[in-house]
Design a protein around this motif. Structure first.
Motif, PDB file in Angstrom:
ATOM      1  N   TYR A 104       0.809  -1.219   0.000  1.00 49.65           N
ATOM      2  CA  TYR A 104       0.000   0.000   0.000  1.00 49.65           C
ATOM      3  C   TYR A 104       0.841   1.268   0.000  1.00 49.65           C
ATOM      4  O   TYR A 104       0.304   2.362  -0.188  1.00 49.65           O
ATOM      5  CB  TYR A 104      -0.901   0.025   1.241  1.00 49.65           C
ATOM      6  N   THR A 105       2.154   1.113   0.218  1.00 46.39           N
ATOM      7  CA  THR A 105       3.010   2.273   0.446  1.00 46.39           C
ATOM      8  C   THR A 105       4.251   2.183  -0.423  1.00 46.39           C
ATOM      9  O   THR A 105       4.926   1.154  -0.436  1.00 46.39           O
ATOM     10  CB  THR A 105       3.441   2.326   1.933  1.00 46.39           C
ATOM     11  N   SER A 106       4.550   3.257  -1.119  1.00 47.11           N
ATOM     12  CA  SER A 106       5.776   3.276  -1.905  1.00 47.11           C
ATOM     13  C   SER A 106       6.986   3.320  -0.970  1.00 47.11           C
ATOM     14  O   SER A 106       6.875   3.642   0.205  1.00 47.11           O
ATOM     15  CB  SER A 106       5.774   4.484  -2.851  1.00 47.11           C
ATOM     16  N   ARG A 107       8.132   3.003  -1.499  1.00 48.22           N
ATOM     17  CA  ARG A 107       9.346   2.941  -0.678  1.00 48.22           C
ATOM     18  C   ARG A 107       9.699   4.299  -0.108  1.00 48.22           C
ATOM     19  O   ARG A 107       9.702   5.309  -0.810  1.00 48.22           O
ATOM     20  CB  ARG A 107      10.505   2.390  -1.498  1.00 48.22           C
ATOM     21  N   SER A 108      10.025   4.288   1.172  1.00 47.22           N
ATOM     22  CA  SER A 108      10.477   5.486   1.875  1.00 47.22           C
ATOM     23  C   SER A 108      11.873   5.243   2.434  1.00 47.22           C
ATOM     24  O   SER A 108      12.246   4.093   2.715  1.00 47.22           O
ATOM     25  CB  SER A 108       9.534   5.821   3.032  1.00 47.22           C
ATOM     26  N   TRP A 109      12.586   6.331   2.653  1.00 49.42           N
ATOM     27  CA  TRP A 109      13.953   6.263   3.184  1.00 49.42           C
ATOM     28  C   TRP A 109      14.097   7.223   4.358  1.00 49.42           C
ATOM     29  O   TRP A 109      13.515   8.312   4.356  1.00 49.42           O
ATOM     30  CB  TRP A 109      14.973   6.649   2.118  1.00 49.42           C
ATOM     31  N   GLY A 110      14.921   6.812   5.307  1.00 48.21           N
ATOM     32  CA  GLY A 110      15.309   7.715   6.361  1.00 48.21           C
ATOM     33  C   GLY A 110      16.511   8.542   5.929  1.00 48.21           C
ATOM     34  O   GLY A 110      17.017   8.418   4.810  1.00 48.21           O
ATOM     35  N   GLN A 111      16.994   9.365   6.871  1.00 48.88           N
ATOM     36  CA  GLN A 111      18.075  10.287   6.542  1.00 48.88           C
ATOM     37  C   GLN A 111      19.452   9.656   6.725  1.00 48.88           C
ATOM     38  O   GLN A 111      20.451  10.197   6.269  1.00 48.88           O
ATOM     39  CB  GLN A 111      17.968  11.552   7.406  1.00 48.88           C
ATOM     40  N   GLY A 112      19.514   8.514   7.398  1.00 54.55           N
ATOM     41  CA  GLY A 112      20.778   7.817   7.599  1.00 54.55           C
ATOM     42  C   GLY A 112      21.429   8.136   8.932  1.00 54.55           C
ATOM     43  O   GLY A 112      21.212   9.197   9.522  1.00 54.55           O
ATOM     44  N   THR A 113      22.232   7.195   9.389  1.00 54.34           N
ATOM     45  CA  THR A 113      23.011   7.386  10.610  1.00 54.34           C
ATOM     46  C   THR A 113      24.401   6.806  10.377  1.00 54.34           C
ATOM     47  O   THR A 113      24.553   5.724   9.810  1.00 54.34           O
ATOM     48  CB  THR A 113      22.308   6.740  11.830  1.00 54.34           C
ATOM     49  N   GLN A 114      25.414   7.536  10.815  1.00 55.59           N
ATOM     50  CA  GLN A 114      26.801   7.155  10.546  1.00 55.59           C
ATOM     51  C   GLN A 114      27.291   6.137  11.576  1.00 55.59           C
ATOM     52  O   GLN A 114      27.111   6.329  12.790  1.00 55.59           O
ATOM     53  CB  GLN A 114      27.713   8.377  10.592  1.00 55.59           C
ATOM     54  N   VAL A 115      27.883   5.070  11.076  1.00 53.27           N
ATOM     55  CA  VAL A 115      28.550   4.086  11.926  1.00 53.27           C
ATOM     56  C   VAL A 115      30.018   4.063  11.523  1.00 53.27           C
ATOM     57  O   VAL A 115      30.344   3.878  10.350  1.00 53.27           O
ATOM     58  CB  VAL A 115      27.926   2.687  11.759  1.00 53.27           C
ATOM     59  N   THR A 116      30.886   4.267  12.507  1.00 52.28           N
ATOM     60  CA  THR A 116      32.318   4.245  12.255  1.00 52.28           C
ATOM     61  C   THR A 116      32.960   3.234  13.195  1.00 52.28           C
ATOM     62  O   THR A 116      32.774   3.325  14.416  1.00 52.28           O
ATOM     63  CB  THR A 116      32.953   5.622  12.462  1.00 52.28           C
ATOM     64  N   VAL A 117      33.682   2.282  12.619  1.00 50.77           N
ATOM     65  CA  VAL A 117      34.346   1.249  13.403  1.00 50.77           C
ATOM     66  C   VAL A 117      35.848   1.435  13.250  1.00 50.77           C
ATOM     67  O   VAL A 117      36.385   1.354  12.147  1.00 50.77           O
ATOM     68  CB  VAL A 117      33.934  -0.156  12.938  1.00 50.77           C
ATOM     69  N   SER A 118      36.490   1.689  14.368  1.00 51.10           N
ATOM     70  CA  SER A 118      37.937   1.905  14.337  1.00 51.10           C
ATOM     71  C   SER A 118      38.674   0.586  14.582  1.00 51.10           C
ATOM     72  O   SER A 118      38.203  -0.284  15.322  1.00 51.10           O
ATOM     73  CB  SER A 118      38.333   2.924  15.392  1.00 51.10           C
ATOM     74  N   SER A 119      39.819   0.470  13.961  1.00 54.04           N
ATOM     75  CA  SER A 119      40.611  -0.770  14.102  1.00 54.04           C
ATOM     76  C   SER A 119      41.561  -0.694  15.275  1.00 54.04           C
ATOM     77  O   SER A 119      41.743   0.349  15.888  1.00 54.04           O
ATOM     78  CB  SER A 119      41.382  -1.026  12.815  1.00 54.04           C
TER      79      SER A 119
END
Length: 119
Positions: A104-119
């Motif tokens: 019933y609903t077309s695809r929607s997107w959020g604004q995103g969230t940054q994930v940073t993994v340090s070594s």
């Protein structure tokens, strides 16, 4: 369309964990419950990659690169989907987006969230 808001990103050391949340604060449960919700990630210069999917019946699927480390779940009463990320690796560094759609609903997107993994 559905208004989606991601949260929970941040900086973590390799081997650590984060839990991302995708909320649909403006939806009512009758709109949220039928949604298939997916987590994608994207780094600059690369295509967006599908990471995990959860259907309206809570069937889940994962990219091979995250199987056994990431878990997607949903809480329909809170209109949220979570992505629990364990044993994070530097290559998991990306902007993570949630996306939702239904019959019933077309695809929607959020604004995103940054994930940073340090070594």
């Amino acid at each position: 369309q559905v208004h989606l808001v991601e949260s929970g990103g941040g900086l973590v050391q390799a081997g650590g964990s984060l839990r991302l949340s995708c909320a649909a604060p403006r939806s009512i449960t009758s709109t949220f419950n039928p949604l298939t919700i997916e987590w994608y990630r994207q780094v600059p210069g690369k295509e967006r990659e599908l990471v995990a999917t959860i259907t309206s019946s809570s069937t889940t699927d994962y990219a091979d690169s995250v199987k056994g480390r990431f878990t997607i779940s949903r809480d329909n009463t809170r209109k949220r989907v979570y992505l629990q990320m364990n044993n994070l690796k530097p290559e998991d560094t990306s902007v993570y987006f949630c996306s939702a759609y239904s019959s019933y609903t077309s695809r929607s997107w959020g604004q995103g969230t940054q994930v940073t993994v340090s070594s």
